[in-house]
Scaffold this active site. Structure first.
Site, PDB file in Angstrom:
ATOM      1  N   ARG A 178       0.870  -1.173   0.000  1.00 11.20           N
ATOM      2  CA  ARG A 178       0.000   0.000   0.000  1.00 11.20           C
ATOM      3  C   ARG A 178       0.907   1.223   0.000  1.00 11.20           C
ATOM      4  NH1 ARG A 178      -5.290   1.322   3.559  1.00 11.20           N
ATOM      5  NH2 ARG A 178      -6.026  -0.171   2.014  1.00 11.20           N
ATOM      6  N   HIS A 232      -7.353   0.568  -6.336  1.00 10.26           N
ATOM      7  CA  HIS A 232      -7.520  -0.303  -5.167  1.00 10.26           C
ATOM      8  C   HIS A 232      -8.152  -1.615  -5.645  1.00 10.26           C
ATOM      9  CE1 HIS A 232      -7.710  -1.499  -1.130  1.00 10.26           C
ATOM     10  NE2 HIS A 232      -8.607  -0.677  -0.631  1.00 10.26           N
ATOM     11  N   GLN A 257      -9.750  -4.300  -3.154  1.00 12.66           N
ATOM     12  CA  GLN A 257     -11.065  -3.877  -2.678  1.00 12.66           C
ATOM     13  C   GLN A 257     -12.136  -4.247  -3.702  1.00 12.66           C
ATOM     14  OE1 GLN A 257     -12.119  -2.154   0.242  1.00 12.66           O
ATOM     15  NE2 GLN A 257     -14.100  -2.729  -0.591  1.00 12.66           N
ATOM     16  N   ASP A 286     -17.430   6.545  -1.435  1.00  9.76           N
ATOM     17  CA  ASP A 286     -16.129   6.453  -0.748  1.00  9.76           C
ATOM     18  C   ASP A 286     -15.896   7.821  -0.107  1.00  9.76           C
ATOM     19  OD1 ASP A 286     -13.508   5.837   0.021  1.00  9.76           O
ATOM     20  OD2 ASP A 286     -12.675   5.907  -2.011  1.00  9.76           O
ATOM     21  N   CYS A 346     -16.398   1.198   0.667  1.00 11.82           N
ATOM     22  CA  CYS A 346     -15.207   0.381   0.932  1.00 11.82           C
ATOM     23  C   CYS A 346     -14.776   0.452   2.391  1.00 11.82           C
ATOM     24  CB  CYS A 346     -14.071   0.829   0.024  1.00 11.82           C
ATOM     25  SG  CYS A 346     -13.726   2.593   0.123  1.00 11.82           S
ATOM     26  N   ARG A 376     -13.260  -9.243   1.507  1.00 15.39           N
ATOM     27  CA  ARG A 376     -11.837  -8.999   1.254  1.00 15.39           C
ATOM     28  C   ARG A 376     -11.040 -10.279   1.516  1.00 15.39           C
ATOM     29  NH1 ARG A 376      -9.939  -3.719   1.498  1.00 15.39           N
ATOM     30  NH2 ARG A 376      -8.044  -4.696   0.706  1.00 15.39           N
TER      31      ARG A 376
END
Ligand code: CP
Ligand code: NVA
Length: 307
Positions: free
Chosen positions: A112, A139, A142, A225, A264, A292
């Site tokens: 990340r 991402h 996700q 988001d 998310c 996930r």
């Protein structure tokens, strides 16, 4: 019952959804669903047995870190989690040197990072597979979980109507790439300054981008988001004003009365979504979070497992 891994993904990077083909994405989602349904039986040897993976977090994380650590553990491997303070990526040490060294100790890297350019550099230097755990651009892990959630809730992806309301950045970009591969009918609804990059939407024929909230009418799912992503904190005040009318609240959801609500996480109740919506009956946010784990188990098993 044992399940089929995806030998085509063995040894590959996963930096973006567009790194896999439509068939590979279908295979990953089917494998994730099988694992979730309890059909996972490690054969004589668990896919990650005896392997170590390095997890680099330059930004905070809860879901991604825990779901990767649990996924790696369930597959028989060992995660080694490194914070920015441990590595000093790009400051204490060149990104490419980190990639070279970690890939000599471990079987792969999950990263990340703030900058997608740094992720690409890390992947170029690493002799082992690199997985994107979020950058400023995308991402993809996700969105694997989101696709699994959409399939569970809507019974499929092709032609299902998803509206993403909010910043056209990393999560939106991965959703666009997913729509291009699955036929998901995605509309990104955001102020013009926050439109996703044209080069991402150009190839995605089932994707529309608009600033008009009327495009929400009758969709099957509404996704939002945060307005201010990690690394953009200095813009928070401006963004609160720019996105104010895009808050997902009861009035907005009334345009799509049967839609599920997706996020998310982490979420800011009272900003991009009201508590009434995210904590209400249409919300599937905790299924997304749970998925996930299964999506990443499928990904890891396919990249690192010996089929
Ligand atoms: N959704 C997500 O990636 O959460 P974290 O930032 O907690 O990992
Ligand atoms: N867009 C958000 C996603 C967090 C999971 C961010 O980058 O901070």
């Amino acid at each position: 019952m044992t399940i089929d891994l995806l030998p085509a993904l063995a040894g590959r990077d996963f930096l973006d959804i567009a790194d896999v083909t439509a068939a590979e994405l279908r295979g990953l989602l089917a494998l994730a669903a099988d694992i979730k349904a309890g059909h996972w039986r490690a054969g004589a040897r668990a896919p990650l047995e005896g392997r170590h993976l390095a997890l680099i977090f330059q930004k905070p994380s809860m879901r991604t870190r825990v779901s990767f650590e649990v996924a790696i553990g369930r597959l028989g491997g060992t995660p080694i989690t490194l914070a920015d303070v441990d590595i000093g990526l790009g400051r204490r040490e060149k990104v490419s040197d980190v990639g070279q060294v970690l890939s000599r100790f471990t079987s792969g890297i999950v990263a990340r990072l703030f900058s997608h350019a740094d992720l690409l550099e890390l992947a170029r230097a690493s002799q082992k597979p690199v997985i994107n755990a979020l950058t400023d651009r995308s991402h993809p892990c996700q969105v694997l979980a989101d696709l699994l959630t959409l399939e569970e809730r809507l019974g499929g992806l092709e032609g299902r109507r998803l509206a993403f309301v909010g910043d056209g950045n990393n999560v939106a970009i991965s959703l666009i790439e997913a729509a291009a591969l699955t036929g998901l009918a995605l509309t990104v609804i955001t102020p013009p300054r926050h439109y996703p990059p044209a080069e991402v939407t150009r190839q995605a024929h089932t994707v529309k981008v608009t600033s008009d909230l009327a495009a929400l009418e009758g969709v099957d799912a509404v996704y939002t988001d945060v307005w201010t992503s990690m690394g953009q904190e200095s813009e928070a005040e401006v963004r609160r004003l720019e996105f104010a009318e895009y808050q997902v609240n009861r009035d907005l959801m009334a345009q799509a009365p049967r839609a599920i609500f997706m996020h998310c996480l982490p979420a800011h109740r009272g900003e991009e979504v009201t508590a009434e919506v995210i904590d209400g009956p249409q919300s599937v946010v905790f299924d997304q979070a749970e998925n996930r784990l299964y999506a990443q188990m499928a990904l890891l098993a396919s990249i690192f497992g010996e089929a």
